[in-house]
Design a protein around this motif. Structure first.
Motif, PDB file in Angstrom:
ATOM      1  N   LEU A 150       0.836  -1.205   0.000  1.00 49.48           N
ATOM      2  CA  LEU A 150       0.000   0.000   0.000  1.00 49.48           C
ATOM      3  C   LEU A 150       0.860   1.240   0.000  1.00 49.48           C
ATOM      4  N   TYR A 151       2.056   1.137   0.579  1.00 49.95           N
ATOM      5  CA  TYR A 151       2.927   2.296   0.676  1.00 49.95           C
ATOM      6  C   TYR A 151       3.812   2.455  -0.536  1.00 49.95           C
ATOM      7  N   SER A 152       3.977   1.394  -1.336  1.00 51.31           N
ATOM      8  CA  SER A 152       4.872   1.501  -2.491  1.00 51.31           C
ATOM      9  C   SER A 152       4.080   1.661  -3.788  1.00 51.31           C
ATOM     10  N   LEU A 153       3.453   0.561  -4.242  1.00 53.54           N
ATOM     11  CA  LEU A 153       2.716   0.651  -5.497  1.00 53.54           C
ATOM     12  C   LEU A 153       1.371   1.335  -5.321  1.00 53.54           C
ATOM     13  N   GLY A 154       0.812   1.215  -4.111  1.00 54.15           N
ATOM     14  CA  GLY A 154      -0.507   1.792  -3.863  1.00 54.15           C
ATOM     15  C   GLY A 154      -0.433   3.163  -3.244  1.00 54.15           C
ATOM     16  N   GLY A 155       0.601   3.931  -3.586  1.00 56.59           N
ATOM     17  CA  GLY A 155       0.779   5.223  -2.944  1.00 56.59           C
ATOM     18  C   GLY A 155      -0.348   6.183  -3.211  1.00 56.59           C
ATOM     19  N   GLY A 156      -0.883   6.132  -4.446  1.00 58.76           N
ATOM     20  CA  GLY A 156      -1.995   7.020  -4.774  1.00 58.76           C
ATOM     21  C   GLY A 156      -3.215   6.730  -3.933  1.00 58.76           C
ATOM     22  N   LEU A 157      -3.529   5.443  -3.733  1.00 59.74           N
ATOM     23  CA  LEU A 157      -4.671   5.065  -2.904  1.00 59.74           C
ATOM     24  C   LEU A 157      -4.441   5.442  -1.453  1.00 59.74           C
ATOM     25  N   LEU A 158      -3.188   5.411  -1.024  1.00 65.61           N
ATOM     26  CA  LEU A 158      -2.883   5.816   0.349  1.00 65.61           C
ATOM     27  C   LEU A 158      -3.191   7.282   0.560  1.00 65.61           C
ATOM     28  N   VAL A 159      -2.752   8.113  -0.412  1.00 65.63           N
ATOM     29  CA  VAL A 159      -3.031   9.549  -0.323  1.00 65.63           C
ATOM     30  C   VAL A 159      -4.533   9.789  -0.383  1.00 65.63           C
TER      31      VAL A 159
END
Lengths: 187, 98
Positions: A150-159
């Motif tokens: 979630l923190y690497s590839l899913g960074g956009g979803l995290l934001v």
């Protein structure tokens, strides 16, 4: 092990019946805790210990604590539990519904319609020590690694989810703002 | 149908019925909604675990975050109701009744 998983699933059903029969919220929250505990046991049996810990911490330790504080708003002198006839009737109806469905699906015994946990999930965590998961030769478990994504590839979803949480804070602030603004008109 | 699938489906339907056939308290209905979210979390987690796909484990975490947002919005409405009407009884929410 399959029987333990089955007992966790039954615990989940008992919990959901005790919530869905709509007793007083004090007892409904207790049923939700039972449901979450049994669900966590189910997750751990499938090898997902990290997701179970997250569920306990965030769901039970965060959200349900807030629900428990808000249960003070539902205070009444004689809270209805599962012994009262309306709640018991609803619980009995849901119980019959679930176990009627269970007999309909699984009534033929160990026939063609039954797939036990061990057949569906060919996972070493079911049969032995969870530390025997040497499929990936990895230090951290698979589900923890997936959440780390979630923190690497899913960074956009995290934001995006952080933005949504901040937005919810302002929603709550405006809904509970009094003095003729928001959802409160009089107070 | 496997026992796990049956449990997830029936728990979802039971929570939905508990929300539909609500009785006195708004908080009881919100608890049924939380039950739905919990069942969805368990279902999504089991999906990621049974397929041995680690990458799908982010979905339950995101769902938990959004369910926290929804729970807090519901509780804010509960507080607003309790402050306006004095209790969270659903029979007080009758402004649109004909």
């Amino acid at each position: 092990m399959a029987y333990l998983m089955l007992s966790f699933l039954v615990g989940m059903i008992v919990g959901v019946i005790s919530v869905a029969s709509n007793p007083s919220p004090y007892f409904g929250a207790l049923g939700l805790v039972l449901m979450a505990g049994a669900g966590c046991g189910c997750l751990i049996g499938h090898g997902g210990a990290f997701l179970a810990v997250v569920l306990f911490l965030i769901y039970l330790g965060g959200m349900l604590v807030v629900f428990a504080y808000c249960a003070a708003l539902a205070a009444e002198p004689y809270p209805e539990a599962w012994g009262d006839v309306e709640v018991f009737a609803a619980a009995l109806f849901y119980f019959l519904l679930v176990f009627g469905g269970a007999f309909w699906f699984f009534g033929g015994g160990y026939g063609a319609g039954w797939a036990s946990v061990e057949e569906v999930v060919a996972f070493p965590a079911i049969f032995g020590d969870p530390f025997d998961e040497v499929i990936n030769f990895s230090v951290i478990s698979g589900d923890a690694a997936g959440v780390g994504m979630l923190y690497s590839l899913g960074g956009g979803l995290l934001v995006l989810s952080a933005w949504v949480l901040l937005l919810t804070l302002f929603v709550v602030l405006e809904v509970t703002r009094g003095l003729a603004r928001g959802a409160l008109r009089a107070v | 149908m496997t026992p796990t699938n049956f449990t997830i489906f029936s728990a979802f339907i039971l929570s939905l019925m508990g929300l539909t056939f609500h009785r006195t308290h708004l908080l009881s209905a919100l608890l049924c909604l939380e039950g739905i979210m919990l069942v969805l979390f368990i279902g999504l987690s089991l999906w990621a675990l049974q397929l041995n796909a680690s990458g799908y484990s982010t979905v339950p975490i995101l769902m938990l975050a959004f369910s926290a947002c929804e729970a807090s919005a519901g509780l804010a409405l509960l507080v607003a109701t309790a402050r306006t009407h004095g209790s969270d009884h659903l029979q007080n929410l009758n402004l649109l009744q004909c």
